[in-house]
Design a protein around this motif. Structure first.
Motif, PDB file in Angstrom:
ATOM      1  N   VAL A 231      44.519  70.746  63.672  1.00 56.62           N
ATOM      2  CA  VAL A 231      44.187  69.643  62.766  1.00 56.62           C
ATOM      3  C   VAL A 231      44.074  70.214  61.356  1.00 56.62           C
ATOM      4  N   TRP A 232      44.774  69.587  60.426  1.00 62.08           N
ATOM      5  CA  TRP A 232      44.786  70.063  59.036  1.00 62.08           C
ATOM      6  C   TRP A 232      44.293  68.953  58.120  1.00 62.08           C
ATOM      7  N   PHE A 233      43.132  69.182  57.483  1.00 60.88           N
ATOM      8  CA  PHE A 233      42.590  68.285  56.464  1.00 60.88           C
ATOM      9  C   PHE A 233      42.898  68.911  55.107  1.00 60.88           C
ATOM     10  N   ASP A 234      43.788  68.293  54.348  1.00 57.04           N
ATOM     11  CA  ASP A 234      44.265  68.921  53.127  1.00 57.04           C
ATOM     12  C   ASP A 234      44.195  67.968  51.938  1.00 57.04           C
ATOM     13  N   HIS A 235      43.635  68.444  50.829  1.00 55.65           N
ATOM     14  CA  HIS A 235      43.557  67.662  49.592  1.00 55.65           C
ATOM     15  C   HIS A 235      42.913  66.295  49.813  1.00 55.65           C
ATOM     16  N   LEU A 236      41.737  66.308  50.417  1.00 51.50           N
ATOM     17  CA  LEU A 236      40.992  65.075  50.647  1.00 51.50           C
ATOM     18  C   LEU A 236      39.795  65.011  49.708  1.00 51.50           C
ATOM     19  N   THR A 237      39.508  63.806  49.213  1.00 54.42           N
ATOM     20  CA  THR A 237      38.365  63.577  48.344  1.00 54.42           C
ATOM     21  C   THR A 237      37.351  62.719  49.090  1.00 54.42           C
ATOM     22  N   PHE A 238      36.092  63.145  49.062  1.00 53.63           N
ATOM     23  CA  PHE A 238      35.045  62.442  49.797  1.00 53.63           C
ATOM     24  C   PHE A 238      33.923  62.023  48.853  1.00 53.63           C
ATOM     25  N   ASP A 239      33.590  60.726  48.871  1.00 51.57           N
ATOM     26  CA  ASP A 239      32.353  60.252  48.256  1.00 51.57           C
ATOM     27  C   ASP A 239      31.215  60.433  49.255  1.00 51.57           C
ATOM     28  N   GLN A 240      30.011  60.004  48.862  1.00 51.66           N
ATOM     29  CA  GLN A 240      28.856  60.111  49.749  1.00 51.66           C
ATOM     30  C   GLN A 240      29.141  59.401  51.077  1.00 51.66           C
ATOM     31  N   VAL A 241      28.537  59.914  52.138  1.00 50.96           N
ATOM     32  CA  VAL A 241      28.667  59.293  53.449  1.00 50.96           C
ATOM     33  C   VAL A 241      27.298  59.312  54.130  1.00 50.96           C
ATOM     34  N   TYR A 242      27.053  58.337  54.973  1.00 46.17           N
ATOM     35  CA  TYR A 242      25.740  58.183  55.609  1.00 46.17           C
ATOM     36  C   TYR A 242      25.381  59.408  56.446  1.00 46.17           C
ATOM     37  N   ASP A 243      26.319  59.849  57.292  1.00 41.99           N
ATOM     38  CA  ASP A 243      26.033  60.972  58.189  1.00 41.99           C
ATOM     39  C   ASP A 243      26.788  62.202  57.693  1.00 41.99           C
ATOM     40  N   GLY A 244      27.715  62.729  58.492  1.00 40.90           N
ATOM     41  CA  GLY A 244      28.442  63.920  58.090  1.00 40.90           C
ATOM     42  C   GLY A 244      29.808  63.598  57.518  1.00 40.90           C
ATOM     43  N   ILE A 245      30.344  64.515  56.744  1.00 43.64           N
ATOM     44  CA  ILE A 245      31.686  64.346  56.201  1.00 43.64           C
ATOM     45  C   ILE A 245      32.705  64.513  57.323  1.00 43.64           C
ATOM     46  N   ILE A 246      32.677  65.668  57.982  1.00 40.46           N
ATOM     47  CA  ILE A 246      33.511  65.893  59.165  1.00 40.46           C
ATOM     48  C   ILE A 246      32.648  66.579  60.217  1.00 40.46           C
ATOM     49  N   ASP A 247      32.621  66.019  61.411  1.00 38.73           N
ATOM     50  CA  ASP A 247      31.905  66.613  62.540  1.00 38.73           C
ATOM     51  C   ASP A 247      32.911  67.133  63.560  1.00 38.73           C
ATOM     52  N   PHE A 248      32.774  68.405  63.912  1.00 42.52           N
ATOM     53  CA  PHE A 248      33.612  69.001  64.947  1.00 42.52           C
ATOM     54  C   PHE A 248      32.762  69.198  66.192  1.00 42.52           C
ATOM     55  N   LYS A 249      33.206  68.599  67.286  1.00 42.48           N
ATOM     56  CA  LYS A 249      32.449  68.693  68.528  1.00 42.48           C
ATOM     57  C   LYS A 249      33.169  69.607  69.504  1.00 42.48           C
ATOM     58  N   ARG A 250      32.946  69.419  70.779  1.00 43.13           N
ATOM     59  CA  ARG A 250      33.441  70.365  71.781  1.00 43.13           C
ATOM     60  C   ARG A 250      34.965  70.340  71.878  1.00 43.13           C
ATOM     61  N   GLY A 251      35.511  71.477  72.243  1.00 49.78           N
ATOM     62  CA  GLY A 251      36.935  71.557  72.549  1.00 49.78           C
ATOM     63  C   GLY A 251      37.856  71.467  71.362  1.00 49.78           C
TER      64      GLY A 251
END
Length: 325
Positions: A231-251
């Motif tokens: 998975v490639w997240f490239d050149h992304l802009t993020f404003d505030q978010v309630y929880d997490g920006i990106i969550d990586f879980k199992r596997g």
């Protein structure tokens, strides 16, 4: 004997000093001849075409060159394949329903987002009706988020969505000009070779009255990734978010995040929320207590613009079922 040793020592020091000067000159010459990483390069795979290097921001390139890239880098290189926009499965989308229908088509491999998308569940349901469709018709790739807004008037009106990239391989979602996606979370689950590029994400936050700023209830992440490879997240802009920006879980394996832009500053979306609370002070005890303690409206706007949670990589001890993450 002592003088002979001193003479020999001087000769050795002179040789070392001259070698150092020559080495500096060689390095300086090499630096002049070596191209900088940000210069366009040509590869055998794409002759005479400009390719994006991992060192160069997208905004410095002409839009026509953006869709082409040779290979990912970092860990994603082990799981993400090279692609061009003129391959089979390339789709340009200009609307929210066009985006959802492109996701529904399993043959779609590249989605080029041409316009900003507003993906709140209430507004999407209304748009689907106009196309003789229902939320149930598209629930494989889109559905209302399980936790709808309690506090923010804009999200209460338009709803919060959930885009599902599940059991999907070889998909790239991008924008040439940096389109903005509003009011939705994304789930990437049991998928491989996924690329998300050059997009902005916004309007996925509200005041946390229930847990007094701990942000536990809504579970709004911009992205949640689970049981996926490459998975490639490239050149992304993020404003505030309630929880997490990106969550990586199992596997999850072989992921690269590159050139992320985090914009945590006051904006009209936050101001709208605070103005709503100001107009309803008697309804929200936690907010009212802060104001009574001397915290100004301006302070709360600034404080709300900060991001409490960022990128969660792996296990957490907060929330139900954390042992399985």
């Amino acid at each position: 004997m002592w003088r002979q040793h001193m003479s020999l020592l001087k000769k050795i020091m002179l040789i070392i000093f001259v070698s150092f000067l020559l080495g500096c000159q060689t390095v300086s010459q090499d630096q002049k001849e070596t191209p900088t990483p940000s210069e366009p390069v040509e590869t055998d795979d794409f002759p005479n075409e400009t390719v994006i290097t991992p060192y160069e921001p997208i905004e410095t390139l002409e839009p026509k060159t953006y869709p082409l890239f040779s290979k990912p880098f970092g860990f994603a290189e082990l799981g993400v394949t090279t692609r061009e926009v003129n391959q089979d499965g390339y789709v340009e989308v200009y609307s929210e329903i066009g985006f959802i229908l492109a996701l529904l088509d399993d043959h779609t491999t590249v989605i080029n987002i041409k316009e900003d998308l507003f993906l709140g569940s209430v507004e999407i349901e209304r748009m689907l009706i106009d196309h003789d469709l229902t939320l149930n018709d598209v629930r494989r790739v889109y559905r209302p988020h399980n936790n709808q807004a309690l506090m923010h008037p804009r999200l209460i009106e338009h709803g919060v969505g959930l885009v599902r990239i599940v059991l999907r391989d070889h998909l790239m979602i991008y924008s040439e000009h940096g389109a903005t996606i509003h009011r939705t979370s994304f789930v990437i689950d049991d998928s491989n070779d996924i690329v998300i590029r050059n997009l902005k994400f916004t309007e996925l936050w509200e005041w946390d009255e229930l847990d007094q700023g701990q942000y536990k209830r809504n579970d709004w992440d911009y992205f949640t990734v689970e049981k996926s490879n490459g998975v490639w997240f490239d050149h992304l802009t993020f404003d505030q978010v309630y929880d997490g920006i990106i969550d990586f879980k199992r596997g999850v394996s072989n992921v690269t995040l590159s050139w992320s832009k985090l914009v945590f500053e006051p904006n009209e979306f936050i101001i709208e929320q605070i103005e709503y609370l100001e107009s309803n002070l008697g309804k929200y005890a936690y907010y009212e207590s802060l104001r009574a303690a001397g915290v100004t409206k301006e302070d709360l706007i600034l404080h709300s613009s900060f991001q409490k949670k960022g990128f969660n990589l792996g296990n957490t001890t907060d929330g139900l079922g954390f042992e399985q993450i």
